[in-house]
Every structure is written in structure tokens, then in C-alpha cells.
Scaffold this motif. Sequence first.
Motif, PDB file in Angstrom:
ATOM      1  N   THR A  60       0.827  -1.202   0.000  1.00 47.85           N
ATOM      2  CA  THR A  60       0.000   0.000   0.000  1.00 47.85           C
ATOM      3  C   THR A  60       0.863   1.255   0.000  1.00 47.85           C
ATOM      4  O   THR A  60       0.602   2.205  -0.748  1.00 47.85           O
ATOM      5  CB  THR A  60      -0.955   0.000   1.214  1.00 47.85           C
ATOM      6  N   VAL A  61       1.901   1.267   0.823  1.00 46.26           N
ATOM      7  CA  VAL A  61       2.812   2.419   0.873  1.00 46.26           C
ATOM      8  C   VAL A  61       3.535   2.565  -0.470  1.00 46.26           C
ATOM      9  O   VAL A  61       3.662   3.679  -1.001  1.00 46.26           O
ATOM     10  CB  VAL A  61       3.816   2.274   2.035  1.00 46.26           C
ATOM     11  N   ALA A  62       3.998   1.465  -1.057  1.00 46.41           N
ATOM     12  CA  ALA A  62       4.682   1.522  -2.347  1.00 46.41           C
ATOM     13  C   ALA A  62       3.755   2.067  -3.433  1.00 46.41           C
ATOM     14  O   ALA A  62       4.180   2.873  -4.270  1.00 46.41           O
ATOM     15  CB  ALA A  62       5.203   0.139  -2.734  1.00 46.41           C
ATOM     16  N   ALA A  63       2.515   1.660  -3.427  1.00 44.78           N
ATOM     17  CA  ALA A  63       1.557   2.162  -4.415  1.00 44.78           C
ATOM     18  C   ALA A  63       1.321   3.655  -4.226  1.00 44.78           C
ATOM     19  O   ALA A  63       1.274   4.415  -5.201  1.00 44.78           O
ATOM     20  CB  ALA A  63       0.242   1.393  -4.310  1.00 44.78           C
ATOM     21  N   ALA A  64       1.193   4.101  -2.986  1.00 38.00           N
ATOM     22  CA  ALA A  64       0.985   5.527  -2.719  1.00 38.00           C
ATOM     23  C   ALA A  64       2.188   6.351  -3.152  1.00 38.00           C
ATOM     24  O   ALA A  64       2.041   7.430  -3.736  1.00 38.00           O
ATOM     25  CB  ALA A  64       0.693   5.740  -1.232  1.00 38.00           C
ATOM     26  N   VAL A  65       3.381   5.857  -2.894  1.00 41.69           N
ATOM     27  CA  VAL A  65       4.602   6.565  -3.302  1.00 41.69           C
ATOM     28  C   VAL A  65       4.687   6.626  -4.821  1.00 41.69           C
ATOM     29  O   VAL A  65       5.022   7.670  -5.401  1.00 41.69           O
ATOM     30  CB  VAL A  65       5.850   5.880  -2.691  1.00 41.69           C
ATOM     31  N   VAL A  67       2.235   6.578  -7.018  1.00 36.12           N
ATOM     32  CA  VAL A  67       1.233   7.536  -7.508  1.00 36.12           C
ATOM     33  C   VAL A  67       1.706   8.958  -7.255  1.00 36.12           C
ATOM     34  O   VAL A  67       1.592   9.834  -8.126  1.00 36.12           O
ATOM     35  CB  VAL A  67      -0.137   7.273  -6.843  1.00 36.12           C
ATOM     36  N   ALA A  68       2.259   9.234  -6.093  1.00 37.52           N
ATOM     37  CA  ALA A  68       2.742  10.579  -5.782  1.00 37.52           C
ATOM     38  C   ALA A  68       3.879  10.983  -6.724  1.00 37.52           C
ATOM     39  O   ALA A  68       3.925  12.128  -7.191  1.00 37.52           O
ATOM     40  CB  ALA A  68       3.201  10.641  -4.329  1.00 37.52           C
ATOM     41  N   ARG A  69       4.791  10.089  -7.046  1.00 38.09           N
ATOM     42  CA  ARG A  69       5.899  10.398  -7.957  1.00 38.09           C
ATOM     43  C   ARG A  69       5.395  10.676  -9.369  1.00 38.09           C
ATOM     44  O   ARG A  69       5.867  11.592 -10.043  1.00 38.09           O
ATOM     45  CB  ARG A  69       6.900   9.242  -7.989  1.00 38.09           C
ATOM     46  N   ARG A  70       4.448   9.895  -9.818  1.00 33.00           N
ATOM     47  CA  ARG A  70       3.918  10.086 -11.176  1.00 33.00           C
ATOM     48  C   ARG A  70       3.168  11.402 -11.277  1.00 33.00           C
ATOM     49  O   ARG A  70       3.177  12.037 -12.325  1.00 33.00           O
ATOM     50  CB  ARG A  70       3.023   8.927 -11.569  1.00 33.00           C
ATOM     51  N   ARG A  72       3.966  14.124  -9.744  1.00 33.12           N
ATOM     52  CA  ARG A  72       4.982  15.174  -9.826  1.00 33.12           C
ATOM     53  C   ARG A  72       5.649  15.211 -11.188  1.00 33.12           C
ATOM     54  O   ARG A  72       6.007  16.262 -11.679  1.00 33.12           O
ATOM     55  CB  ARG A  72       6.046  14.978  -8.738  1.00 33.12           C
ATOM     56  N   VAL A  73       5.825  14.060 -11.826  1.00 29.89           N
ATOM     57  CA  VAL A  73       6.536  13.966 -13.090  1.00 29.89           C
ATOM     58  C   VAL A  73       5.647  14.401 -14.257  1.00 29.89           C
ATOM     59  O   VAL A  73       6.094  15.121 -15.149  1.00 29.89           O
ATOM     60  CB  VAL A  73       7.059  12.527 -13.330  1.00 29.89           C
ATOM     61  N   LEU A  74       4.417  13.974 -14.277  1.00 36.15           N
ATOM     62  CA  LEU A  74       3.518  14.280 -15.393  1.00 36.15           C
ATOM     63  C   LEU A  74       2.960  15.693 -15.250  1.00 36.15           C
ATOM     64  O   LEU A  74       2.580  16.112 -14.165  1.00 36.15           O
ATOM     65  CB  LEU A  74       2.356  13.275 -15.422  1.00 36.15           C
ATOM     66  N   PRO A  75       2.902  16.444 -16.366  1.00 32.08           N
ATOM     67  CA  PRO A  75       2.295  17.773 -16.293  1.00 32.08           C
ATOM     68  C   PRO A  75       0.780  17.638 -16.110  1.00 32.08           C
ATOM     69  O   PRO A  75       0.191  16.625 -16.500  1.00 32.08           O
ATOM     70  CB  PRO A  75       2.633  18.376 -17.657  1.00 32.08           C
ATOM     71  N   PRO A  76       0.147  18.636 -15.515  1.00 23.87           N
ATOM     72  CA  PRO A  76      -1.312  18.549 -15.343  1.00 23.87           C
ATOM     73  C   PRO A  76      -2.024  18.532 -16.692  1.00 23.87           C
ATOM     74  O   PRO A  76      -1.595  19.175 -17.641  1.00 23.87           O
ATOM     75  CB  PRO A  76      -1.668  19.800 -14.548  1.00 23.87           C
ATOM     76  N   ALA A  77      -3.086  17.772 -16.761  1.00 26.73           N
ATOM     77  CA  ALA A  77      -3.849  17.647 -18.008  1.00 26.73           C
ATOM     78  C   ALA A  77      -4.653  18.928 -18.221  1.00 26.73           C
ATOM     79  O   ALA A  77      -5.227  19.481 -17.284  1.00 26.73           O
ATOM     80  CB  ALA A  77      -4.770  16.461 -17.930  1.00 26.73           C
ATOM     81  N   THR A  78      -4.688  19.392 -19.470  1.00 24.82           N
ATOM     82  CA  THR A  78      -5.480  20.575 -19.793  1.00 24.82           C
ATOM     83  C   THR A  78      -6.657  20.150 -20.646  1.00 24.82           C
ATOM     84  O   THR A  78      -6.554  19.246 -21.471  1.00 24.82           O
ATOM     85  CB  THR A  78      -4.630  21.607 -20.561  1.00 24.82           C
ATOM     86  N   THR A  79      -7.739  20.817 -20.455  1.00 28.81           N
ATOM     87  CA  THR A  79      -8.947  20.466 -21.228  1.00 28.81           C
ATOM     88  C   THR A  79      -9.316  21.531 -22.199  1.00 28.81           C
ATOM     89  O   THR A  79      -8.901  22.630 -22.194  1.00 28.81           O
ATOM     90  CB  THR A  79     -10.147  20.219 -20.283  1.00 28.81           C
TER      91      THR A  79
END
Length: 79
Positions: A60-65, A67-70, A72-79
Amino acid sequence: MYAQFATGERTLEVWVPVDQQLTGPQSQQRNLYQPVTALTPSPGQIILGAVLLAVSTALTVAAAVTVARRRRVLPPATT
């Protein structure tokens, strides 16, 4: 109403519904049953349970980490 009958090491019990508006004698036929008793887990079962809990917590901790890293890396999606 609850009734329990014990002889030696054997115990039987029964639950019987009773009408609150009881105005006279009533009769019901119910099956007696032997109550289930909780068994004490063995030390091996306790250790196995602790290991499984630790593994699921780590996943669970590994999955949360991850998701948090991804996020930060991916730019926010724009609509």
C-alpha cells in the motif's frame, strides 16, 4: 429468550422469540445447537498474520509513493 443447557463439557443453547403482548401460555419447538467456541491461534498463525499484514502495508505504501511520484513527473492535463 435465551436458554443454555450444560452437562459436563458439552453445552447446548437455544434462542426463542417471545411476544411482548404475551397473554397466556405459548409453546414452540426449536432445535438446540452447540455454540461455536473461538480457538486460540497458534504462534505460527500469529506470525503468519503479522507477516501478511506487513506485506500488505508495504504494498500500500509503495503504491501511494508511486502515484505521488507520477503526479509530480507528469504535467497537469489541460482540457
